[in-house]
Design a protein around this motif. Structure first.
Motif, mmCIF file in Angstrom:
data_model
loop_
_atom_site.group_PDB
_atom_site.id
_atom_site.type_symbol
_atom_site.label_atom_id
_atom_site.label_comp_id
_atom_site.label_asym_id
_atom_site.label_seq_id
_atom_site.Cartn_x
_atom_site.Cartn_y
_atom_site.Cartn_z
ATOM 1 N N LEU A 72 -6.274 -3.525 -3.491
ATOM 2 C CA LEU A 72 -5.314 -3.717 -4.584
ATOM 3 C C LEU A 72 -4.099 -2.788 -4.521
ATOM 4 C CD1 LEU A 72 -7.596 -4.371 -7.719
ATOM 5 C CD2 LEU A 72 -6.285 -6.004 -6.357
ATOM 6 N N HIS A 73 -3.846 -2.192 -3.356
ATOM 7 C CA HIS A 73 -2.690 -1.287 -3.295
ATOM 8 C C HIS A 73 -2.111 -1.288 -1.876
ATOM 9 C CE1 HIS A 73 -1.003 2.764 -5.020
ATOM 10 N NE2 HIS A 73 -0.118 2.173 -4.232
ATOM 11 N N ILE A 74 -1.098 -2.138 -1.659
ATOM 12 C CA ILE A 74 -0.484 -2.257 -0.333
ATOM 13 C C ILE A 74 1.044 -2.314 -0.487
ATOM 14 C CG2 ILE A 74 -0.224 -3.735 1.715
ATOM 15 C CD1 ILE A 74 -3.094 -4.702 1.278
ATOM 16 N N HIS A 75 1.727 -1.566 0.360
ATOM 17 C CA HIS A 75 3.207 -1.572 0.343
ATOM 18 C C HIS A 75 3.751 -2.381 1.513
ATOM 19 C CE1 HIS A 75 3.795 1.433 -2.851
ATOM 20 N NE2 HIS A 75 2.629 1.904 -2.420
ATOM 21 N N SER A 76 4.749 -3.226 1.236
ATOM 22 C CA SER A 76 5.415 -3.965 2.318
ATOM 23 C C SER A 76 6.777 -3.328 2.576
ATOM 24 C CB SER A 76 5.598 -5.428 1.908
ATOM 25 O OG SER A 76 6.714 -5.545 1.032
ATOM 26 N N ASP A 85 4.651 -3.031 -4.241
ATOM 27 C CA ASP A 85 5.795 -2.247 -3.783
ATOM 28 C C ASP A 85 6.355 -1.384 -4.907
ATOM 29 O OD1 ASP A 85 6.150 -2.884 -1.025
ATOM 30 O OD2 ASP A 85 6.598 -4.933 -1.649
ATOM 31 N N HIS A 86 7.089 -0.354 -4.499
ATOM 32 C CA HIS A 86 7.689 0.549 -5.485
ATOM 33 C C HIS A 86 8.758 -0.183 -6.289
ATOM 34 C CE1 HIS A 86 5.577 4.065 -4.137
ATOM 35 N NE2 HIS A 86 5.943 3.851 -2.891
ATOM 36 N N ASN A 87 8.492 -0.320 -7.555
ATOM 37 C CA ASN A 87 9.474 -0.862 -8.507
ATOM 38 C C ASN A 87 10.017 -2.253 -8.205
ATOM 39 O OD1 ASN A 87 9.335 1.683 -9.904
ATOM 40 N ND2 ASN A 87 10.657 2.524 -8.329
ATOM 41 N N ALA A 92 3.484 -4.524 -8.656
ATOM 42 C CA ALA A 92 4.540 -3.531 -8.429
ATOM 43 C C ALA A 92 4.020 -2.196 -8.932
ATOM 44 C CB ALA A 92 5.809 -3.912 -9.177
ATOM 45 N N GLU A 93 4.401 -1.132 -8.214
ATOM 46 C CA GLU A 93 4.002 0.219 -8.612
ATOM 47 C C GLU A 93 5.224 0.873 -9.251
ATOM 48 O OE1 GLU A 93 2.772 2.735 -5.336
ATOM 49 O OE2 GLU A 93 1.567 4.003 -6.645
ATOM 50 N N ILE A 94 5.167 1.033 -10.560
ATOM 51 C CA ILE A 94 6.336 1.480 -11.312
ATOM 52 C C ILE A 94 6.273 2.988 -11.543
ATOM 53 C CG2 ILE A 94 7.712 1.153 -13.415
ATOM 54 C CD1 ILE A 94 7.427 -1.415 -11.756
ATOM 55 N N SER A 111 -6.028 0.864 -0.768
ATOM 56 C CA SER A 111 -5.738 1.751 0.355
ATOM 57 C C SER A 111 -4.436 2.519 0.171
ATOM 58 C CB SER A 111 -5.653 0.940 1.647
ATOM 59 O OG SER A 111 -4.553 0.033 1.572
ATOM 60 N N ASP A 112 -3.489 1.943 -0.610
ATOM 61 C CA ASP A 112 -2.117 2.476 -0.676
ATOM 62 C C ASP A 112 -1.490 2.428 0.718
ATOM 63 O OD1 ASP A 112 0.159 3.481 -1.820
ATOM 64 O OD2 ASP A 112 -0.746 5.346 -2.540
ATOM 65 N N ALA A 113 -1.847 1.374 1.472
ATOM 66 C CA ALA A 113 -1.398 1.260 2.862
ATOM 67 C C ALA A 113 0.119 1.213 2.978
ATOM 68 C CB ALA A 113 -1.992 0.003 3.495
ATOM 69 N N HIS A 114 0.632 2.016 3.904
ATOM 70 C CA HIS A 114 2.039 1.961 4.298
ATOM 71 C C HIS A 114 2.135 1.565 5.768
ATOM 72 C CE1 HIS A 114 2.461 4.177 0.574
ATOM 73 N NE2 HIS A 114 3.769 4.143 0.675
ATOM 74 N N PHE A 115 1.013 1.655 6.476
ATOM 75 C CA PHE A 115 0.919 1.271 7.896
ATOM 76 C C PHE A 115 -0.245 0.297 8.042
ATOM 77 C CE2 PHE A 115 2.781 5.533 7.837
ATOM 78 C CZ PHE A 115 3.938 5.337 8.599
HETATM 79 ZN ZN LIG Z 1 1.559 3.248 -3.574
#
Ligand SMILES: [Zn+2]
Ligand SMILES: [Zn+2]
Length: 218
Positions: A6-10, A39-41, A64-66, A160-164
Motif C-alpha cells: 500500500l505504499h509505492i512511489h512512481s 505519490d507525494h501530493n 497520494a501521500e500528503i 514498502s514505500d518503494a522508490h526503486f
Molecule cells: Zn512514501
C-alpha cells in the motif's frame, strides 16, 4: 488472504524513477494481489497505473501521500487531487471523496528521529496507521506505530514505500475480502521486512545528489 503493497512511489514523485507499467509487472511477479500508488501530493501515478491495469484479479488503488505539519497522511481510493495541507482538513477531504486516511510512518524516517510529530489522538477521524514501512531504519519505529494503532483502535496497514523496483512488495497489508471493508472493520495486518539498515535511504540520497543518471531515465 490478500496481500497488497500500500505504499509505492512512481516517477510522479520527484524522488522516484519507477514507471507505472513496470511497477505493475513486478508487483504481479512478486505475487501481490494489489498495490496502491502513493505519490507525494499527487494522484497522477495512481491514475496512470489504474488505467494500465487490465487484470481483474489485481487491484490498483489511487492514492497520494500528503505532506502536512502533522506528518504524512496517505489518502487511498482518491478521485481528485487533495488541495488541502492542514492535517484535519486533509483527512476530511479524503473522506469526502469516499477514501481512507492513514498516517504514514508516524515514528520513522530519519535515522535518529524518535517521536511522532503529533499525538495521533489529535488526528480525529483517521482510519489507520502504517504499522509497517520498509524504509524505517529500525524495527522499533514500526513497533511504536503498531502500539499507537492498537492504543487508538485504528486499522493497521503496511507498505514498502518503494522508490526503486527492488523494494516493491517488501512491505504489505494482509486482509480478507475488500480492503475498504477490512480497514473499516480493523481486520487488516501490516507486515514485511525493512531494508538492511539505511540502504534504501542511502540509495535515495545518492540519487538526490546527482547519480540518478546511473538509473534508467524517465
Ligand atoms: Zn512514501
Ligand atoms: Zn513518507
Amino acid at each position: 488472504m490478500k496481500k497488497y503493497d500500500l505504499h509505492i512511489h512512481s516517477h510522479f514523485s520527484s524522488c522516484s524513477n519507477m514507471r507505472p507499467s513496470k511497477i505493475l509487472r513486478i508487483a504481479k511477479k512478486r505475487k501481490l494481489n494489489g498495490i496502491a500508488i502513493t505519490d507525494h501530493n499527487t494522484i497522477k501515478g495512481g491514475l496512470e497505473a489504474k488505467k494500465l491495469n487490465k487484470d481483474k484479479n489485481f487491484e490498483v488503488i489511487i492514492g497520494a501521500e500528503i505532506k502536512t505539519k502533522a506528518g504524512e497522511i496517505i489518502g487511498y481510493y482518491l478521485k481528485r487531487e487533495i488541495k488541502e495541507r492542514e492535517p484535519l482538513k486533509v483527512i476530511k477531504e479524503i473522506h469526502k471523496q469516499g477514501g481512507i486516511a492513514v498516517i504514514a510512518h508516524p515514528f520513522g524516517h530519519g535515522i535518529i528521529r524518535k517521536c511522532a510529530k503529533v499525538d495521533l489522538k489529535e488526528l480525529k477521524n483517521l482510519d489507520g496507521v502504517e504499522v509497517h514501512n520498509s524504509r524505517n531504519t529500525f524495527h522499533w519505529e514500526n513497533f511504536y506505530a503498531l502500539v499507537a494503532a492498537r492504543k487508538y483502535k485504528l486499522a493497521e496497514t503496511g507498505g514498502s514505500d518503494a522508490h526503486f523496483y527492488y523494494e516493491i512488495g517488501k512491505g504489505y497489508t494482509l486482509f480478507k475480502g475488500s480492503l475498504k471493508k477490512a480497514i473499516r472493520n480493523k481486520t487488516t495486518k501490516g507486515d514485511g521486512r525493512i531494508a538492511p539498515l539505511p540502504w534504501a535511504r542511502g540509495m535515495s540520497m545518492l540519487r538526490k545528489i546527482g547519480v540518478k543518471y546511473l538509473f534508467h531515465k524517465r
